[in-house]
Design a protein around this motif. Structure first.
Motif, mmCIF file in Angstrom:
data_model
loop_
_atom_site.group_PDB
_atom_site.id
_atom_site.type_symbol
_atom_site.label_atom_id
_atom_site.label_comp_id
_atom_site.label_asym_id
_atom_site.label_seq_id
_atom_site.Cartn_x
_atom_site.Cartn_y
_atom_site.Cartn_z
ATOM 1 N N ARG A 35 57.858 52.233 17.352
ATOM 2 C CA ARG A 35 57.137 53.215 16.538
ATOM 3 C C ARG A 35 55.980 52.476 15.860
ATOM 4 N NH1 ARG A 35 58.070 58.270 14.173
ATOM 5 N NH2 ARG A 35 57.020 58.612 12.159
ATOM 6 N N ILE A 36 54.775 52.751 16.308
ATOM 7 C CA ILE A 36 53.605 52.025 15.823
ATOM 8 C C ILE A 36 52.628 53.017 15.186
ATOM 9 C CG2 ILE A 36 51.638 50.589 16.481
ATOM 10 C CD1 ILE A 36 53.287 49.504 18.782
ATOM 11 N N THR A 37 52.235 52.708 13.955
ATOM 12 C CA THR A 37 51.193 53.467 13.275
ATOM 13 C C THR A 37 49.866 52.752 13.489
ATOM 14 O OG1 THR A 37 52.716 54.278 11.577
ATOM 15 C CG2 THR A 37 50.367 54.348 11.057
ATOM 16 N N ILE A 38 48.889 53.457 14.053
ATOM 17 C CA ILE A 38 47.576 52.886 14.346
ATOM 18 C C ILE A 38 46.594 53.430 13.312
ATOM 19 C CG2 ILE A 38 45.861 52.462 16.124
ATOM 20 C CD1 ILE A 38 47.894 53.349 18.204
ATOM 21 N N ARG B 152 53.414 39.771 16.973
ATOM 22 C CA ARG B 152 54.568 39.164 16.279
ATOM 23 C C ARG B 152 54.910 39.960 15.027
ATOM 24 N NH1 ARG B 152 51.739 33.977 17.146
ATOM 25 N NH2 ARG B 152 52.722 32.870 18.895
ATOM 26 N N GLN B 153 53.895 40.432 14.308
ATOM 27 C CA GLN B 153 54.139 41.220 13.111
ATOM 28 C C GLN B 153 54.829 42.542 13.435
ATOM 29 O OE1 GLN B 153 50.327 41.565 11.173
ATOM 30 N NE2 GLN B 153 50.130 39.346 10.892
ATOM 31 N N LEU B 154 54.661 43.017 14.663
ATOM 32 C CA LEU B 154 55.358 44.240 15.098
ATOM 33 C C LEU B 154 56.785 43.942 15.551
ATOM 34 C CD1 LEU B 154 52.526 45.964 17.167
ATOM 35 C CD2 LEU B 154 53.359 46.646 14.908
ATOM 36 N N GLY B 155 57.152 42.671 15.650
ATOM 37 C CA GLY B 155 58.519 42.307 16.027
ATOM 38 C C GLY B 155 58.650 41.595 17.349
ATOM 39 N N VAL C 264 50.519 58.016 14.845
ATOM 40 C CA VAL C 264 51.860 57.435 14.887
ATOM 41 C C VAL C 264 52.400 57.640 16.293
ATOM 42 C CG1 VAL C 264 54.177 57.450 13.923
ATOM 43 C CG2 VAL C 264 52.221 57.938 12.450
ATOM 44 N N VAL C 265 52.775 56.536 16.951
ATOM 45 C CA VAL C 265 53.141 56.566 18.365
ATOM 46 C C VAL C 265 54.608 56.192 18.531
ATOM 47 C CG1 VAL C 265 52.524 55.779 20.673
ATOM 48 C CG2 VAL C 265 50.784 55.794 18.866
ATOM 49 N N SER C 266 55.340 57.005 19.304
ATOM 50 C CA SER C 266 56.753 56.741 19.593
ATOM 51 C C SER C 266 57.092 57.425 20.916
ATOM 52 C CB SER C 266 57.644 57.269 18.469
ATOM 53 O OG SER C 266 57.455 58.671 18.299
ATOM 54 N N LEU C 267 58.344 57.313 21.342
ATOM 55 C CA LEU C 267 58.798 58.042 22.531
ATOM 56 C C LEU C 267 59.189 59.460 22.158
ATOM 57 C CD1 LEU C 267 61.084 55.657 24.635
ATOM 58 C CD2 LEU C 267 58.892 56.643 25.286
ATOM 59 N N ASN C 268 59.013 60.402 23.105
ATOM 60 C CA ASN C 268 59.572 61.722 22.850
ATOM 61 C C ASN C 268 61.071 61.698 23.170
ATOM 62 O OD1 ASN C 268 60.075 62.237 25.606
ATOM 63 N ND2 ASN C 268 58.098 63.246 25.897
ATOM 64 N N GLY D 21 55.839 49.032 13.285
ATOM 65 C CA GLY D 21 54.968 48.594 12.201
ATOM 66 C C GLY D 21 53.618 49.290 12.249
ATOM 67 N N THR D 22 52.690 48.733 11.506
ATOM 68 C CA THR D 22 51.355 49.314 11.355
ATOM 69 C C THR D 22 50.307 48.308 11.823
ATOM 70 O OG1 THR D 22 52.075 50.643 9.467
ATOM 71 C CG2 THR D 22 49.714 50.298 9.700
ATOM 72 N N VAL D 23 49.329 48.792 12.562
ATOM 73 C CA VAL D 23 48.261 47.938 13.073
ATOM 74 C C VAL D 23 46.907 48.589 12.815
ATOM 75 C CG1 VAL D 23 49.679 46.885 14.883
ATOM 76 C CG2 VAL D 23 48.396 48.978 15.370
ATOM 77 N N THR D 24 45.891 47.772 12.787
ATOM 78 C CA THR D 24 44.505 48.250 12.738
ATOM 79 C C THR D 24 43.831 47.823 14.031
ATOM 80 O OG1 THR D 24 44.398 48.067 10.337
ATOM 81 C CG2 THR D 24 42.305 48.145 11.520
#
Length: 435
Positions: free
Chosen positions: A251-254, A426-429, A285-289, A15-18
């Motif tokens: 996968r988190i978008t900051i 919680r909003q991220l799952g 955008v953060v994820s695993l390689n 998801g997306t966070v600020t």
């Protein structure tokens, strides 16, 4: 908020966070309003417990406080005392930040000796040494420190701090910005929150050369004006989301976190663990390689011994000490070994007992050095971390990593920095239940 949560981990966080505003920017910036009788307007002010305490202290000092949503306006036109309330001031170290502006405005400050996170012997000596170098007289009495400014400050000062203390630098900056003295300050801290304060003081009318560096030249004024202030995003919060995405294969978008002067060092280290950070305009955008979490001992990581990379905190722009605890959680989920150090706090690794009880493989070399072997699968359980914000954050992230249930007591301390942490995750799952 309940002081206990139960977490079922193993869910990819997506998801997306600020990120929250930098709490450590606001702690000195709010007291800086004492330097002027004109209004100072603060934007994006979170309702953390530390902020609420600072606003209450300001009210008791005689400051008019107006709040509309996350905008706070302070006007210190009718100050009525130089004494910080004892009951509030003893609760957290942020009360120290009233010394500099009260000295500049009223010539005197009385501050109760403060508390805060249990991170070893966090002495106020650096503050007192800095003020003494500026000619301030200091007296300790009845668990208070009483500071008195010289009636005729020297027109020129050259102060070399014993260490690059963030809060001592900020305190001294506020005092000097309210004087007509010209000061050269050497070994100044230069963290992003210090830079935020420097920019606020300049907007209020002080002249500061060398902003963002460890050598400053300050020319203050007893007649400062009002200003607007917006804190930068909290890089510690940003780092937490990076770790969360990595250990949950999420996968988190900051939002608005693509700030090279703040995040580039973090990105380099996260990539060394296998976390991929992609810049998309203002966002990250953060994820695993594709290879997953793995430390490569043959990379350019600093080594403490063959096949043993090391990570230790350093003054900015080195690795931030507040991010060190969550790196213990990340290293526990990463293939390889890591020597993790925390030489800044004597008790900075007390939470490792809880992390090991959850299944981590961490050898405690001494109170300030760990050898972490990964990857492990956390097994869940019931833990009570020490009363330290980032230690509790490290345990919280560990609970999210694997499909087990973890009960964590004492989580209310997180509100001091992250007022909405559980609703955001919680909003991220994440599956988080208050008990």
């Amino acid at each position: 908020m309940s002081d206990t949560v139960s977490i079922i981990g193993g869910k990819p966080l997506i998801g997306t966070v600020t990120p929250i505003p930098n709490k450590n920017s606001l702690i000195p910036a709010l007291p800086a309003a004492l330097l002027t009788d004109q209004p100072v307007v603060y934007h994006h002010v979170p309702a953390t417990s530390d902020v609420e305490k600072i606003l209450e202290i300001l009210k008791l000092l005689g400051v008019k406080v107006t709040r509309q949503l996350d905008t706070v306006t302070l006007q210190a036109k009718n100050l009525k005392t130089h004494k910080v309330d004892r009951q509030l001031g003893e609760q957290f170290r942020g009360s120290l930040m009233f010394a500099g502006p009260l000295l500049a405005r009223l010539g005197k400050a009385q501050i109760p000796l403060p508390g805060g996170c249990l991170l070893g012997f966090r002495s106020i000596t650096t503050h007192l040494d800095a003020f003494k170098a500026a000619g301030v007289k200091i007296k300790l009495a009845d668990n208070h420190v009483i500071l008195t400014a010289p009636k005729k400050p020297s027109p020129h000062l050259r102060i070399w701090q014993m260490e690059a203390s963030v809060t001592a630098t900020e305190n001294l900056l506020m005092y000097l910005s309210g004087l007509s003295t010209q000061t050269e300050l050497i070994e100044a801290a230069c963290e992003p929150h210090v830079t935020d304060l420097e920019n606020l003081l300049v907007n209020m009318g002080a002249k500061i050369q060398g902003i963002g560096s460890n050598r400053l030249v300050i020319k203050g004024s007893p007649k400062l004006n009002g200003a607007q202030f917006t804190p930068s995003p909290d890089f510690v919060d940003i780092a937490g989301y990076m770790v969360a995405a990595g250990i949950t294969d999420g996968r988190i978008t900051i939002k608005n976190a693509n700030l090279p002067d703040i995040v580039d060092g973090l990105i380099r280290w996260m990539s060394a663990f296998g976390i991929k950070v992609t810049r998309q305009n203002k966002d990250l955008v953060v994820s695993l390689n594709k290879h997953g979490l793995a430390l490569d001992p043959e990379s350019n990581l600093p080594l403490s011994a063959p096949q043993l990379p090391k990570l230790s905190p350093r003054p900015w722009p080195g690795f931030p000490v507040d991010v060190i605890p969550v790196m213990a959680t990340l290293a526990s989920k990463t293939k390889g070994r890591l020597l993790l150090q925390n030489w800044m706090y004597e008790n900075g690794f007390e939470f490792v007992r809880e992390l090991n009880s959850l299944g981590a493989d961490i050898f405690i070399s001494d109170p300030q050095r760990l050898i972490i072997t990964g990857p492990v699968t956390f097994k869940g359980g019931e833990v009570s971390p020490p009363s330290v914000i980032q230690a509790t954050k490290a345990i919280f992230l560990a609970a999210l990593a694997d499909p087990v249930t973890t009960t964590i007591h004492g989580v209310d301390i997180l509100r001091r920095r992250y007022p909405d942490i559980f609703s955001v995750y919680r909003q991220l799952g994440a599956s988080i239940t208050t008990v």
